[in-house]
Enzyme design. Sequence first.
Site, short mmCIF file in Angstrom:
data_model
loop_
_atom_site.label_atom_id
_atom_site.label_comp_id
_atom_site.label_asym_id
_atom_site.label_seq_id
_atom_site.Cartn_x
_atom_site.Cartn_y
_atom_site.Cartn_z
N LYS A 121 0.86 -1.19 0.00
CA LYS A 121 0.00 0.00 0.00
C LYS A 121 0.89 1.24 0.00
CE LYS A 121 -3.71 -2.02 2.70
NZ LYS A 121 -4.51 -1.89 3.92
N LYS A 195 -2.13 -17.23 16.34
CA LYS A 195 -2.85 -16.04 16.77
C LYS A 195 -4.16 -15.94 15.97
CE LYS A 195 -2.11 -11.05 16.22
NZ LYS A 195 -2.77 -10.38 17.28
N LYS A 198 -7.90 -12.69 10.94
CA LYS A 198 -8.65 -12.93 9.70
C LYS A 198 -7.74 -13.46 8.59
CE LYS A 198 -12.09 -9.64 10.30
NZ LYS A 198 -12.23 -8.23 10.20
#
Length: 328
Positions: A121, A195, A198
């Site tokens: 990004k 962990k 998503k």
Amino acid sequence: MEKKTMLSGMRPTGALHLGNYFGALENWIKLQNEYNCYFFIADWHALTTGYEDTSNIKKNIDDMVIDWLSAGLDPEKCTFFLQSSIKEHAELHLLFSMSTPLTWLYRCPTYKDQLSQLKEKNIATYGFLGYPNLQAADILIYKADAVPVGEDQVPHVELTREIARRFNFLFGEVFPEPAAVLTKAKVLPGTDGRKMSKSYNNTIALSDDPETVRKKVMTMLTDPARIKKDDLGHPEVCTVFAFHKVFNEEGVQETESLCKSGGIGCVQCKKNLAAKMSCTLTPIYERRQDLLQKPGYIREVVENGNVRARITAQKTMVEVRKAMKIDW
Ligand code: TRP
């Protein structure tokens, strides 16, 4: 004695999972009884790293409001609102941007981390660098005494204190210095033992229906050394046991000794867990089903919160402009 003010925010990143719930929301639900609480959806913050694709933000906001309400945040007890509905945050952010030295922003650990982590990004932007300034505005505009956050956000609260101090030094005492309150989070791994995240596809969402939760529990990894039911188990390496610690506090010792002595099989142990989880999660699920029938009510709750937040924010901005002598 007047109640202290607490404030915290969450970015609208999509359906909350149980890691998010035990990491923050469960704590907020307790705090709302003890403090004057402001909880808000940080939708402008979502733009700092996600400005290129805004297609999910609206839906994520809706989902987050429903997650919060169904988990038990009570709009009668706390003020919960949408950041972008209170334009005063943007004004205070602008004013802080005038006096915050760039070096303070460059040395923020989250800035350096994310810049290297989110390489795909383009976040070498003005907005991303100034993110802690916006967060400082979020916090100080309500004169929060305390900010419950996870470890990663502590540097931002520290910076907020410095920004408050600098403002008070330049223009006179307006802002209290807020303290970060570390949430003692219960640690819940994902269904595969890593962990919960998503991106690992190992989450249980707060919005999952009871049958989906049960199925996810039944597929969880257990102690790999236990093949037969009466093999001795090692609860400390077992994902199911980590969940028992959170959802089955009163039965956790018994579960541990049964596992270690080979007195219970993994399938039965999972069934017990699923039943315990259902006690916590089914009421949340049912509240959600009820809320989904009332979109008008949800809008109204957020609108009411916005109105309350705006009154405080506007009051602070009057003081700020006066202190800065820009109250023409
Ligand atoms: N930066 C926080 C996060 O990414 C969200 C946030 C924005 C926040 N403004 C805040 C948290 C003010 C606490 C107080 O999780």
